[in-house]
Structures are given as C-alpha cells and as structure tokens.
Design a protein around this motif. Structure first.
Motif, short mmCIF file in Angstrom:
data_model
loop_
_atom_site.label_atom_id
_atom_site.label_comp_id
_atom_site.label_asym_id
_atom_site.label_seq_id
_atom_site.Cartn_x
_atom_site.Cartn_y
_atom_site.Cartn_z
N ARG A 19 0.83 -1.20 0.00
CA ARG A 19 0.00 0.00 0.00
C ARG A 19 0.87 1.26 0.00
O ARG A 19 0.56 2.24 -0.67
CB ARG A 19 -0.91 0.01 1.23
CG ARG A 19 -2.07 -0.95 1.13
CD ARG A 19 -2.83 -0.94 2.42
NE ARG A 19 -4.15 -1.53 2.26
CZ ARG A 19 -5.07 -1.53 3.21
NH1 ARG A 19 -4.81 -0.96 4.39
NH2 ARG A 19 -6.24 -2.08 3.01
N VAL A 22 2.21 1.94 -3.51
CA VAL A 22 1.17 2.50 -4.39
C VAL A 22 0.96 3.97 -4.06
O VAL A 22 0.90 4.82 -4.95
CB VAL A 22 -0.14 1.69 -4.29
CG1 VAL A 22 -1.28 2.41 -5.00
CG2 VAL A 22 0.05 0.30 -4.88
N LEU A 26 1.79 7.45 -6.41
CA LEU A 26 0.78 8.46 -6.71
C LEU A 26 1.12 9.84 -6.18
O LEU A 26 0.35 10.78 -6.35
CB LEU A 26 -0.58 8.02 -6.14
CG LEU A 26 -1.25 6.87 -6.87
CD1 LEU A 26 -2.45 6.38 -6.09
CD2 LEU A 26 -1.63 7.27 -8.28
N ALA A 35 -3.93 2.58 -14.00
CA ALA A 35 -3.61 1.48 -13.09
C ALA A 35 -2.37 0.73 -13.58
O ALA A 35 -1.51 0.34 -12.77
CB ALA A 35 -4.80 0.53 -12.96
N VAL A 38 0.65 2.73 -12.66
CA VAL A 38 0.92 2.58 -11.22
C VAL A 38 1.61 1.24 -10.99
O VAL A 38 2.62 1.16 -10.27
CB VAL A 38 -0.37 2.70 -10.38
CG1 VAL A 38 -0.10 2.36 -8.92
CG2 VAL A 38 -0.97 4.10 -10.50
N TYR A 55 -4.52 -2.97 -8.12
CA TYR A 55 -5.90 -2.64 -8.47
C TYR A 55 -6.78 -2.55 -7.21
O TYR A 55 -7.60 -1.64 -7.09
CB TYR A 55 -6.48 -3.67 -9.44
CG TYR A 55 -6.13 -3.39 -10.88
CD1 TYR A 55 -7.07 -2.93 -11.78
CD2 TYR A 55 -4.82 -3.58 -11.35
CE1 TYR A 55 -6.75 -2.67 -13.10
CE2 TYR A 55 -4.49 -3.32 -12.67
CZ TYR A 55 -5.46 -2.86 -13.54
OH TYR A 55 -5.13 -2.59 -14.85
N THR A 57 -5.79 -1.85 -4.15
CA THR A 57 -5.38 -0.67 -3.39
C THR A 57 -5.94 0.60 -4.02
O THR A 57 -6.45 1.49 -3.31
CB THR A 57 -3.84 -0.59 -3.28
OG1 THR A 57 -3.37 -1.79 -2.65
CG2 THR A 57 -3.40 0.61 -2.48
N LEU A 58 -5.89 0.69 -5.33
CA LEU A 58 -6.47 1.85 -6.01
C LEU A 58 -7.97 1.94 -5.73
O LEU A 58 -8.49 3.02 -5.45
CB LEU A 58 -6.22 1.78 -7.52
CG LEU A 58 -4.77 2.01 -7.95
CD1 LEU A 58 -4.60 1.67 -9.43
CD2 LEU A 58 -4.32 3.42 -7.65
N VAL A 67 -8.29 9.36 -3.40
CA VAL A 67 -7.84 9.42 -4.79
C VAL A 67 -9.11 9.48 -5.64
O VAL A 67 -10.08 8.79 -5.36
CB VAL A 67 -6.98 8.18 -5.16
CG1 VAL A 67 -6.70 8.12 -6.64
CG2 VAL A 67 -5.69 8.18 -4.36
N GLU A 69 -10.95 9.06 -9.43
CA GLU A 69 -10.83 8.48 -10.77
C GLU A 69 -11.14 9.56 -11.78
O GLU A 69 -12.11 10.30 -11.64
CB GLU A 69 -11.83 7.34 -10.95
CG GLU A 69 -11.43 6.07 -10.27
CD GLU A 69 -12.41 4.94 -10.54
OE1 GLU A 69 -11.98 3.79 -10.42
OE2 GLU A 69 -13.59 5.20 -10.86
N TYR A 79 -5.81 7.94 -12.08
CA TYR A 79 -5.99 8.12 -10.64
C TYR A 79 -5.29 9.40 -10.21
O TYR A 79 -4.10 9.60 -10.45
CB TYR A 79 -5.46 6.89 -9.90
CG TYR A 79 -6.32 5.70 -10.25
CD1 TYR A 79 -7.47 5.43 -9.52
CD2 TYR A 79 -6.04 4.90 -11.35
CE1 TYR A 79 -8.30 4.37 -9.89
CE2 TYR A 79 -6.86 3.84 -11.71
CZ TYR A 79 -7.99 3.59 -10.97
OH TYR A 79 -8.82 2.55 -11.33
#
Length: 138
Positions: A19, A22, A26, A35, A38, A55, A57-58, A67, A69, A79
């Motif tokens: 996490r 990610v 970002l 994605a 990332v 995916y 985590t996003l 975050v 979209e 993102y």
C-alpha cells in the motif's frame, strides 16, 4: 512524506509495504496515472507486488475518497491523488496528458437557474482541452 501518505496515516489506514508503494507512486503534482502505469512504477520499487494488489489498493483509495478516478474521452481511467484540493483538468487531445488547473470563478455560478431543471447542483466538473507543448512542438 507526501500529502497522500500523510492523509492516509492520519486516517489510520493500515500501511503495508504494498500500500505504501502504491501511495508513493501516486505522490506529486499533476499525477494522473493509469492502473497499469501505477503497477509498472510500483514493480520497480517492490518487484513482488501483484497486479491484483495494485488494483485493489487503487479501489480502496477511491472508496476512501483519497484518490479520484479521472476518465477522459474513453481512455483508461486515471488516478488523481489531488482529491482534497478543488481543481479542474486540462487535457491534451493528442497524447492525453493531464494537468491540474485552478481557473478563477465558480463553475456552479456559471449555470443559470433556468438551466438547472430543478436539480440541486452540488458540484461541477469542467475539462479544458487543447494540445500540449510536446504535441504542438513548442
């Protein structure tokens, strides 16, 4: 520490290595990664990270409201970690590059009551389009 990491720590979000990577990917200004982008950047930092983890985590970050979209013209979702600062987007119609912009004025005020059709309008999303310097060669 990035703004996103700081916000997540403040919420008590369980910060696993995956996490964290990610969230670090970002971090920054004008970040609007797909994605897959990332995943590619996260893999450079943590080779064992899986596509599913990225995916998931996003999805969690979007559900938390940390975050946003961003979808432009049927292209892949991107993102945006700048979810807590009001802004609009400037999009290159050739390459799809996205920049955050903060135009003067209130887009809600620009919609006259006669055009609201009884809606209680709570938000407006404005997308400015054009060609970036890379695509125009300037």
């Amino acid at each position: 520490m990035s703004d996103l990491l700081h916000r997540l720590r403040g919420r008590g979000w369980r910060m696993t290595a995956q996490r964290r990577v990610v969230a670090e990917v970002l971090s920054g200004d004008h970040v609007h990664l797909t994605a897959d982008e990332v995943l590619a950047r996260a893999t450079l930092r943590l080779p064992e990270i899986s596509r599913a983890t990225v995916y998931n985590t996003l999805g969690e970050l979007v559900a938390l409201g940390e975050v946003a979209e961003v979808a432009t013209d049927g292209r892949a979702k991107r993102y945006d970690p700048n979810a807590h600062h009001p802004h609009q987007h400037l999009v290159c119609s050739d390459c799809g590059a996205i920049r955050d912009v903060r135009p003067d004025g209130d887009p809600l005020a620009d919609l006259p009551p006669s055009e609201r059709y009884g809606f209680t309008v709570a938000a407006a999303e404005v997308t400015f389009r054009g060609r970036c310097p890379d695509c125009t060669g300037t």
